[in-house]
Design a protein around this motif. Structure first.
Motif, PDB file in Angstrom:
ATOM      1  N   CYS A 227      37.914  68.111  26.399  1.00 53.31           N
ATOM      2  CA  CYS A 227      36.525  68.494  26.621  1.00 53.31           C
ATOM      3  C   CYS A 227      35.601  67.954  25.531  1.00 53.31           C
ATOM      4  N   ALA A 228      34.483  67.369  25.951  1.00 51.29           N
ATOM      5  CA  ALA A 228      33.442  66.923  25.024  1.00 51.29           C
ATOM      6  C   ALA A 228      32.136  67.585  25.439  1.00 51.29           C
ATOM      7  N   ASP A 229      31.461  68.210  24.493  1.00 48.93           N
ATOM      8  CA  ASP A 229      30.210  68.896  24.798  1.00 48.93           C
ATOM      9  C   ASP A 229      29.082  67.901  25.064  1.00 48.93           C
ATOM     10  N   LEU A 230      28.241  68.252  26.043  1.00 43.84           N
ATOM     11  CA  LEU A 230      27.018  67.506  26.316  1.00 43.84           C
ATOM     12  C   LEU A 230      25.867  68.375  25.818  1.00 43.84           C
ATOM     13  N   PRO A 231      25.178  67.957  24.757  1.00 41.54           N
ATOM     14  CA  PRO A 231      24.143  68.809  24.148  1.00 41.54           C
ATOM     15  C   PRO A 231      23.141  69.343  25.171  1.00 41.54           C
ATOM     16  N   GLY A 232      23.137  70.661  25.343  1.00 36.71           N
ATOM     17  CA  GLY A 232      22.190  71.312  26.234  1.00 36.71           C
ATOM     18  C   GLY A 232      22.410  71.039  27.708  1.00 36.71           C
ATOM     19  N   ALA A 233      23.583  70.466  28.061  1.00 38.76           N
ATOM     20  CA  ALA A 233      23.749  70.070  29.462  1.00 38.76           C
ATOM     21  C   ALA A 233      25.178  70.217  29.956  1.00 38.76           C
ATOM     22  N   GLY A 234      25.940  71.162  29.453  1.00 36.42           N
ATOM     23  CA  GLY A 234      27.286  71.372  29.957  1.00 36.42           C
ATOM     24  C   GLY A 234      28.344  70.615  29.180  1.00 36.42           C
ATOM     25  N   SER A 235      29.349  70.096  29.889  1.00 35.57           N
ATOM     26  CA  SER A 235      30.476  69.471  29.217  1.00 35.57           C
ATOM     27  C   SER A 235      31.048  68.329  30.053  1.00 35.57           C
ATOM     28  N   LEU A 236      31.840  67.497  29.359  1.00 35.85           N
ATOM     29  CA  LEU A 236      32.474  66.325  29.964  1.00 35.85           C
ATOM     30  C   LEU A 236      33.970  66.439  29.696  1.00 35.85           C
ATOM     31  N   TRP A 237      34.759  66.482  30.753  1.00 35.31           N
ATOM     32  CA  TRP A 237      36.217  66.560  30.605  1.00 35.31           C
ATOM     33  C   TRP A 237      36.810  65.190  30.906  1.00 35.31           C
ATOM     34  N   ILE A 238      37.602  64.655  29.975  1.00 33.72           N
ATOM     35  CA  ILE A 238      38.177  63.318  30.112  1.00 33.72           C
ATOM     36  C   ILE A 238      39.689  63.431  30.000  1.00 33.72           C
ATOM     37  N   GLU A 239      40.381  63.149  31.103  1.00 32.75           N
ATOM     38  CA  GLU A 239      41.828  63.357  31.146  1.00 32.75           C
ATOM     39  C   GLU A 239      42.538  62.115  31.688  1.00 32.75           C
ATOM     40  N   PRO A 240      43.243  61.377  30.816  1.00 33.14           N
ATOM     41  CA  PRO A 240      43.988  60.201  31.268  1.00 33.14           C
ATOM     42  C   PRO A 240      45.216  60.601  32.077  1.00 33.14           C
ATOM     43  N   THR A 241      45.485  59.877  33.160  1.00 34.83           N
ATOM     44  CA  THR A 241      46.706  60.015  33.927  1.00 34.83           C
ATOM     45  C   THR A 241      47.381  58.644  33.975  1.00 34.83           C
ATOM     46  N   ARG A 242      48.545  58.553  34.608  1.00 34.57           N
ATOM     47  CA  ARG A 242      49.224  57.268  34.701  1.00 34.57           C
ATOM     48  C   ARG A 242      48.418  56.274  35.542  1.00 34.57           C
ATOM     49  N   ALA A 243      47.684  56.784  36.536  1.00 30.42           N
ATOM     50  CA  ALA A 243      46.990  55.900  37.472  1.00 30.42           C
ATOM     51  C   ALA A 243      45.557  55.590  37.051  1.00 30.42           C
ATOM     52  N   LEU A 244      44.879  56.564  36.442  1.00 30.23           N
ATOM     53  CA  LEU A 244      43.456  56.383  36.157  1.00 30.23           C
ATOM     54  C   LEU A 244      42.994  57.372  35.098  1.00 30.23           C
ATOM     55  N   ILE A 245      41.748  57.189  34.682  1.00 31.94           N
ATOM     56  CA  ILE A 245      41.100  58.138  33.767  1.00 31.94           C
ATOM     57  C   ILE A 245      40.207  59.035  34.605  1.00 31.94           C
ATOM     58  N   ALA A 246      40.515  60.327  34.653  1.00 26.19           N
ATOM     59  CA  ALA A 246      39.720  61.275  35.426  1.00 26.19           C
ATOM     60  C   ALA A 246      38.657  61.911  34.525  1.00 26.19           C
ATOM     61  N   VAL A 247      37.404  61.844  34.960  1.00 25.38           N
ATOM     62  CA  VAL A 247      36.286  62.413  34.204  1.00 25.38           C
ATOM     63  C   VAL A 247      35.579  63.433  35.081  1.00 25.38           C
ATOM     64  N   ASP A 248      35.395  64.633  34.560  1.00 23.43           N
ATOM     65  CA  ASP A 248      34.759  65.712  35.311  1.00 23.43           C
ATOM     66  C   ASP A 248      33.522  66.178  34.559  1.00 23.43           C
ATOM     67  N   VAL A 249      32.399  66.242  35.244  1.00 24.92           N
ATOM     68  CA  VAL A 249      31.134  66.683  34.639  1.00 24.92           C
ATOM     69  C   VAL A 249      30.862  68.119  35.076  1.00 24.92           C
ATOM     70  N   ASN A 250      30.660  69.011  34.086  1.00 27.39           N
ATOM     71  CA  ASN A 250      30.381  70.425  34.362  1.00 27.39           C
ATOM     72  C   ASN A 250      29.007  70.801  33.829  1.00 27.39           C
TER      73      ASN A 250
END
Length: 341
Positions: A227-250
């Protein structure tokens, strides 16, 4: 006003360089011990073509490599190749036959004649002066030259010295295209890369322990979590897998109608930095916070601007039927997780 600091140090005995912008970690370069550095040049021997891919496996002193877009190359022939990215475990080293000799101010292109000035240099008088210098330095060499954006503020004597050094190196390496497989030129390590790529005015710290004193190690701890914080705007989750890099914006606790767009724009601005610092590449799929389709252009525009200054080649592929946004990013760095673990 932006204040940059460049720190040359080591992490667990591994050479490393960090770039801080107003005290915030903006880039990190780490030595790749188990794989050849990007930019390494080999005399390789062609082994076997790969049907359907237009490529060929070649042998190098560091193991098998894969060369794309092969024409007129037969098994057993020698060819000069250059490492273009990080070799993943169990896979061939990615290489190209389009060899470049790159330094702080100049890029010599032996097989692409012509003199070019970086488009980011807009001043016509400066462009004319640099073109005149390029003609003077490369007139008899018959090789191509690109003068980089860092030439804008540099002195002509420094630029001329850089051109001369790169042209001499190219003149020494390019004729070495016959014989057995061999390493002809080692790629730059993190300290040399920092000098080459971070040409902005900056304070430079070279004393041992600089990472600890300047807070780099503390900031690296934040990269251990997804998890990486987005100042004043939620968070960014960055999770590498074998196939791809999955990024989730909350969006976090923001429930306003504009929360999705706000978080997505913040994510677009932060994503290049996070991928850069984490050393991640390959296919990247971004699962965005809910927003209307009319807001997609604003997101794409912000993302394009954010990646424009990023030095790692990244293709903005586009939208999937499910509304995700996909990118394809070159793998040329070691994942930070391999160091922090």
């Amino acid at each position: 006003m932006r204040r940059h600091t460049i720190i040359l140090d080591h992490i667990d005995g591994r050479e490393a360089a960090a770039l801080l912008e107003n005290g915030r970690l903006d880039d990190l370069l780490l030595a790749m011990d188990a794989t050849p550095a990007v930019g390494t040049i080999y005399r390789a021997v062609a082994q076997r073509p790969v049907k359907g891919q237009g490529g060929m496996f070649v042998s190098t002193p560091d193991g098998p490599a894969f060369l794309r877009q092969v024409k007129g190359l037969s098994p057993g022939q020698t060819v000069l190749v250059q490492v273009t990215g990080r070799a993943e475990p169990g896979k061939a080293i990615p290489v190209t036959s389009k060899v470049l000799f790159k330094s702080r101010y100049a890029i010599v292109t032996p097989e692409a004649p012509g003199l070019n000035i970086s488009r980011s240099i807009k001043d016509e008088a400066r462009r004319d002066a640099l073109l005149e210098l390029a003609h003077e330095m490369m007139e008899a060499d018959g090789m191509g030259l690109i003068l980089r954006s860092s030439c804008l503020e540099a002195g002509d004597a420094e630029i001329a010295e850089d051109i001369e050094a790169m042209a001499a190196t190219a003149g020494r390496i390019m004729p070495e295209n016959e014989g057995t497989e061999a390493t002809l030129l080692e790629g730059d390590g993190p300290h040399a890369l920092a000098w080459r790529e971070w040409a902005m005015p900056a304070d430079v710290i070279t004393q041992a322990g600089g990472f600890a004193r300047e807070g780099v190690l503390d900031q690296l701890e934040n990269l251990e979590v997804a998890c990486a914080d987005l100042p004043g705007a939620g968070s960014l989750w960055i999770e590498p897998t074998r196939a791809l890099i999955a990024v989730d914006v909350n969006t976090g606790g923001d429930t306003s109608p504009a929360a999705g767009l706000k978080a997505n724009l913040a994510a677009a601005r932060e994503l290049p930095r996070q991928l850069r610092l984490r050393g991640l590449g390959g296919q990247v799929t971004v699962d965005l916070a809910p927003m209307t389709k009319k807001d997609r252009k604003a997101f794409e525009s912000t993302l394009r601007v954010a990646f424009r200054t990023d030095q790692i080649e990244t293709a903005l592929v586009g939208w999937t039927p499910l509304g995700h946004f996909e990118l394809q990013r070159k793998r040329d760095r070691i994942p930070i997780s391999e160091i922090l673990s």
